[in-house]
Write a protein that holds these residues in place. Structure first.
Motif, PDB file in Angstrom:
ATOM      1  N   GLU A  54       0.912  -1.221  -0.064  1.00 24.89           N
ATOM      2  CA  GLU A  54      -0.047  -0.010   0.027  1.00 24.89           C
ATOM      3  C   GLU A  54       0.843   1.312   0.032  1.00 24.89           C
ATOM      4  O   GLU A  54       1.750   1.251   0.891  1.00 24.89           O
ATOM      5  CB  GLU A  54      -0.976  -0.079   1.388  1.00 24.89           C
ATOM      6  CG  GLU A  54      -1.830   1.209   1.164  1.00 24.89           C
ATOM      7  CD  GLU A  54      -2.840   1.671   2.475  1.00 24.89           C
ATOM      8  OE1 GLU A  54      -3.712   2.375   2.164  1.00 24.89           O
ATOM      9  OE2 GLU A  54      -2.683   0.889   3.489  1.00 24.89           O
ATOM     10  N   PRO A  57      -0.524   5.245   3.079  1.00 28.24           N
ATOM     11  CA  PRO A  57      -1.580   4.609   3.898  1.00 28.24           C
ATOM     12  C   PRO A  57      -2.516   5.684   4.836  1.00 28.24           C
ATOM     13  O   PRO A  57      -3.556   5.566   5.318  1.00 28.24           O
ATOM     14  CB  PRO A  57      -0.896   3.628   4.995  1.00 28.24           C
ATOM     15  CG  PRO A  57       0.333   4.118   4.678  1.00 28.24           C
ATOM     16  CD  PRO A  57       0.909   4.658   3.491  1.00 28.24           C
ATOM     17  N   THR A  63      -5.400   0.373   5.226  1.00 32.78           N
ATOM     18  CA  THR A  63      -4.404  -0.445   5.684  1.00 32.78           C
ATOM     19  C   THR A  63      -4.955  -1.376   6.907  1.00 32.78           C
ATOM     20  O   THR A  63      -4.760  -2.781   6.935  1.00 32.78           O
ATOM     21  CB  THR A  63      -3.359   0.215   6.749  1.00 32.78           C
ATOM     22  OG1 THR A  63      -3.115   1.560   5.900  1.00 32.78           O
ATOM     23  CG2 THR A  63      -1.969  -0.434   6.731  1.00 32.78           C
ATOM     24  N   ALA A  75       3.267  -0.949   4.118  1.00 39.19           N
ATOM     25  CA  ALA A  75       2.720   0.209   3.882  1.00 39.19           C
ATOM     26  C   ALA A  75       3.821   1.088   3.791  1.00 39.19           C
ATOM     27  O   ALA A  75       4.819   1.201   4.732  1.00 39.19           O
ATOM     28  CB  ALA A  75       1.643   0.534   4.640  1.00 39.19           C
ATOM     29  N   SER A 118      -4.189   0.545  -3.187  1.00 44.97           N
ATOM     30  CA  SER A 118      -3.769   2.057  -2.643  1.00 44.97           C
ATOM     31  C   SER A 118      -4.654   3.043  -3.294  1.00 44.97           C
ATOM     32  O   SER A 118      -5.360   3.169  -4.374  1.00 44.97           O
ATOM     33  CB  SER A 118      -2.275   2.387  -3.140  1.00 44.97           C
ATOM     34  OG  SER A 118      -1.449   1.509  -2.713  1.00 44.97           O
TER      35      SER A 118
END
Ligand code: SAH
Length: 289
Positions: A54, A57, A63, A75, A118
């Protein structure tokens, strides 16, 4: 949490408690729409086998949900203050399968992952998307500005057909999933957003060919309404030619040898399909450095 409060309220509370003013320059538009969050997470089709990357975040809106479904989440957050808030939040909620990295996602190496989910910082949409494509992965679910998402998927001859569309064409399949309106974020951006699925092509393109193709695409799309021949001549420095005459004579010879090439060079950039641009690139390959 015993009582379920709305994502909007929860987000505002966390930002207030930490005295955070979101920074537009860092693309900080935080998702506050519970329904869209659920949708995004579901598109990821996650199992405990998955390691999810990700980017950006924020305070963990995606997340934490990702961590519940995936085996692991990596992340990467650039803003150190936000990074620390998320770190504390994960500790407090006893979430142990998130690897948090404080850094610029465009610059740091990605640890191993197989999926990406994301809500991206929009100012890095282009470099980060191309960076993703240097890695092997199964699936990416990504939120972009709608206008950018449209250009990713632009079809030949349309306003959306662009350098970006042509560059992605041989690398990934792009699928539009859902539109997200400005009110789904704080602060509200000025533009619509869109969630897109990106899947790397199973058949990998020859990297040498792609390198040349990238240069030709760049040269052509600097002049999207010009005929390809003129676009290439005007942007000859991009494909490694200083001398106008030299390029002209190469193009002339190619045209004489191959009527198809002649036809392609007479088309305007926006009407050249990626396949046709590839044909031109292969022709020019030996001459481009
Ligand atoms: N995913 C969160 C936040 C999205 S806003 C949500 O949906 O609510 C984008 C986030 O990316 C911000 O937190 C911002 O600080 C971070 N960011 C901006 N540029 C970045 C970069 N180059 N690398 C990593 N994170 C970045």
């Amino acid at each position: 949490m015993s009582e379920k409060i709305s994502l909007a309220k929860e987000t505002k509370r966390i930002l207030q408690e930490n005295d955070i003013k979101l920074n537009k320059n860092l693309g900080q538009n935080y998702l506050i729409d519970d329904f869209k969050r659920k949708k995004i997470i579901n598109y990821g089709n996650l199992t405990k086998e998955d390691t999810v990357l990700e980017i950006g975040p924020g305070i963990g809106t995606l997340t934490i949900e990702l961590a519940k479904k995936a085996g692991k989440v990596i992340a990467i957050e650039q803003d150190t203050t936000i990074f620390n808030i998320l770190k504390r939040r994960l500790e407090k909620e006893n979430i142990t399968n998130v690897e948090l990295i404080n850094g610029d996602a465009v610059k740091v190496d990605f640890p191993k992952f197989n999926k990406i989910v994301s809500n991206l910082p929009y100012q890095i949409s282009s470099p980060i998307s191309f960076k993703f494509l240097n890695y092997d992965f199964d699936l990416a679910i990504l939120m972009y500005q709608k206008e950018f998402a449209d250009r990713m998927n632009g079809k030949v001859g349309t306003k959306q057909y662009s350098r970006l569309s042509a560059m992605l064409y041989f690398k990934a399949d792009v699928k539009f999933l859902t539109k997200v309106s400005p009110e789904s974020f704080i602060p509200s951006p000025k533009v619509d957003s869109a969630v897109v699925e990106l899947k790397p092509k199973e058949e990998k393109i020859n990297e040498e060919d792609y390198k040349v193709y990238s240069k030709v695409v760049k040269a052509l799309f600097q002049h999207r309404n010009k005929k390809a021949r003129n676009a290439l001549i005007d942007s000859r420095h991009i494909i490694g030619f200083k001398d106008k005459k030299e390029l002209k004579s190469i193009l002339n010879n190619a045209e004489d040898e191959n009527p198809k090439i002649k036809e392609l060079l007479l088309e305007r950039t926006i009407n050249l399909s990626p396949e046709s641009i590839m044909e031109l690139s292969i022709l020019l390959k030996d001459h481009i450095n």
